[in-house]
Design an enzyme around this catalytic site. Sequence first.
Site, PDB file in Angstrom:
ATOM      1  N   SER A 194       0.827  -1.209   0.000  1.00  0.00           N
ATOM      2  CA  SER A 194       0.000   0.000   0.000  1.00  0.00           C
ATOM      3  C   SER A 194       0.865   1.265   0.000  1.00  0.00           C
ATOM      4  CB  SER A 194      -0.950  -0.038   1.208  1.00  0.00           C
ATOM      5  OG  SER A 194      -1.883   1.000   1.173  1.00  0.00           O
ATOM      6  N   ASP A 480      -7.202   2.508 -12.395  1.00  0.00           N
ATOM      7  CA  ASP A 480      -6.380   2.357 -13.589  1.00  0.00           C
ATOM      8  C   ASP A 480      -4.935   2.058 -13.256  1.00  0.00           C
ATOM      9  OD1 ASP A 480      -4.731   5.164 -13.964  1.00  0.00           O
ATOM     10  OD2 ASP A 480      -6.575   5.395 -12.868  1.00  0.00           O
ATOM     11  N   HIS A 522      -7.593  -5.285  -0.546  1.00  0.00           N
ATOM     12  CA  HIS A 522      -6.381  -4.504  -0.331  1.00  0.00           C
ATOM     13  C   HIS A 522      -5.511  -5.031   0.814  1.00  0.00           C
ATOM     14  CE1 HIS A 522      -3.788  -1.118  -0.885  1.00  0.00           C
ATOM     15  NE2 HIS A 522      -3.957  -0.703   0.349  1.00  0.00           N
TER      16      HIS A 522
END
Length: 592
Positions: A194, A480, A522
Site C-alpha cells: 500500500s 487504472d 487490499h
Amino acid sequence: MGFFHFLKTQLTTVFQVNLSVISNYMDGFKLAELPGSRLKNEGLNAHHPVVLVPGIVTGGLELWEGKPCSKGLFRKRLWGGSFAEIFKRPLCWLEHLSLDNETGLDPPGIRVRAVTGLVAADYFASGYFVWANLIENLAKIGYEQKNMYMASYDWRLSFQNTEIRDQSLSRLKRKIELLYVTNGNKKVVVVPHSMGVNYFLHFLKWVEAPPPVGGAGGLGWCAKHIKAIMNIGPAFLGVPKAVANILSAEGKDVAFIRAMAPGLFDLETFGFQTFQHVMRVFRTWDSVISLLPKGGETVWGDLNRSPEEENEKELAKYGRLVSFGKVASEIPSSQLSLIDPKEILYENAPISSTSCEELMTEYDGMSQESIKRVTENKAYTARTLIDLLRFVAPKTMQRAESHFSHGLADNLEDPKYSHYKYWSNPLETVLPDAPDMEIFCSYGVGIPTERSYVYKISPSDRCKSIPLQIDISADGSDNDCLSGWRGKTRFNPSGIATYIREYQHKPPASLLEGRGTESGAHVDILGNFALIEDVLRVAAGASGTELDGDRVYSALRNTTQERNLNDLRHSPTKESPQVKLVTGAPLALIPS
C-alpha cells in the site's frame, strides 16, 4: 483503509474468528495446507533476507509522553491494538493521535511512536491479520528475526519527516546493510504494501542522495543491496478516497450508512461529533496528502474522458473526480457551470463570523457563501482538485505540499527534481541505477473500487458541521494502471526488469473460511496463498522469469490503446492520452 472501515471490519472479524475456532472442532473440517509447508517439503529454503514495509494505518503506534488524560497509557498502543481507549476517552485518544497543525510533527507534550519488531504490523487488532500469515509462511522455510525485518515507521508523518524526527530511513538503510552482511552478502528482498510502496520509493532516492537530506549511500547502493522489490497493492498514483477523506472525512461505506440512517453520525451524544473530530485528526497527517491522485488529467482523465473510456463510449465520466450533483457527473462539459478554482482560491471570500477554533476543521473560517461558491464549479478533475483542496484545507495543503508533489515531469533532468518532495511520485522521479534488480507489481483484480464522487452541501449549518458530504446516488467502480517502467525508459534508465502479478479475487465461500485464501482485497491479499507463494519463491532465490513472468487475468493487454508516457511532455491543454485500465486493481505504476 479508513477509520470507519476499520470499525466495521472489527465486528466482522471477531465473528469470523469465533466461527473459525468453533470450526476446528467440527467433524470433517480440514484446513488447507500452508504454502510455506508445501514449499518446504519441496526443498525450498530461506535464502535472501526479507524486509517488510507496512502501509498507512496498519502499523501500531504507542504512547511515550502524553497529557494528564493519558495517565496509565505509557508504552501502550494507541493504534493497532484493542482500541478500548476509543470508548473510554475518545477525545483524549484523538488528541494524542493528532500531529501539530503547523509543523506536521509532535504537538507540545505528546510523543507517539511506531511500535518496533514483527509485532508492529503482524496483526492490526486481535484476530485481524495484516502481515501475520506471510510471516508464518516465511518461517516455515527458515525465516526468523535474523533474516527478516519489519520496517515500521510512523505512517502519519510525511516520509522525509520520519527521518527528521525518528531517523526511520537511516535505520532502514543500516538494517538492510546489516542483513546483507550477516547473511553471506545476499541481497535483500523488500516487500512493501500500500502506501509503504510510496514510502520505499522515497527511500530509494533518499538512500542515494548526499547529506544532509539524503542517506549518502551513493548511486550503487541499491544495485549492491537489493535483489527485488515486491510491491503489493501499491498506491503509486494515489487514490480518489484520499480526496474524500480530506473533503468530508468519509468514503463510500460511510456515505451508505448515512443514507440508510440519516443523522446517525451527526448525533452529539456526549458532545462527540464523530466526523468533525476525525477530520481534525486526518488533516494533521501529512501522509494522507501523499495519496492524492498524481499525474493530473493526463493520468486520471478530464471533463470529457477518462482511462475507463473504450471505443469513445463512456458510461460514466470518471475524469470528474468530484462533482456537485449527479447531473453534473454525467452531462456534457459544454453544459457544465465551470469556474476556475483559482478564482475561488484567491478571491476575498466572506469569513465565517462563528468561531469553532476548539475543533479546527479548517471549515470554521469559511462562510456559507464561500462554501456555495465552491459548489458553483460543478466538476473537478485531478488538475483542479488541488486548488479546491488548497481552498478548503489551506493549512494542511500548505504544510504537506512542501513534502509531496502530484505532477508529471516534463524534464526529469531539471535540478528541481532533486528535492525530496518529488521522490515518492513515480511520475517525477527516476529509478536507481540497478539493472540486476527486479520490481514486481502485485495486486488483486475483480473488485469494484472507489473512483469518483458526487458531493452535495450538508443540510446542517450548525457550528462545527462539515459543510460537504457524499451523495450516495452515484457509484464509481474502477481504477487504472499506468505504464512507464518496462525496458529502458526515462523513468527507468537502467532497464530494471519489471513484472505484473495479478490475483483474481475470490471471496470466501463461507464465514468458516475467515477472510479467505484467494482474496484480492487490499489488506486481505496479504493472506492470499498464491501471492504468499510468489514472495516465498523470490525470497528463496527465484527470478521473475522463473515465476513465468507476468501473470495477467484482467483485460490489461487488450483494453484501450496506450500512449507512451516516456515520450509525453505534459501540458494541461494537451489532449489526455488513454491509459490502460485494470478493473478493481489498485492504482499502480506497472509494466506493460
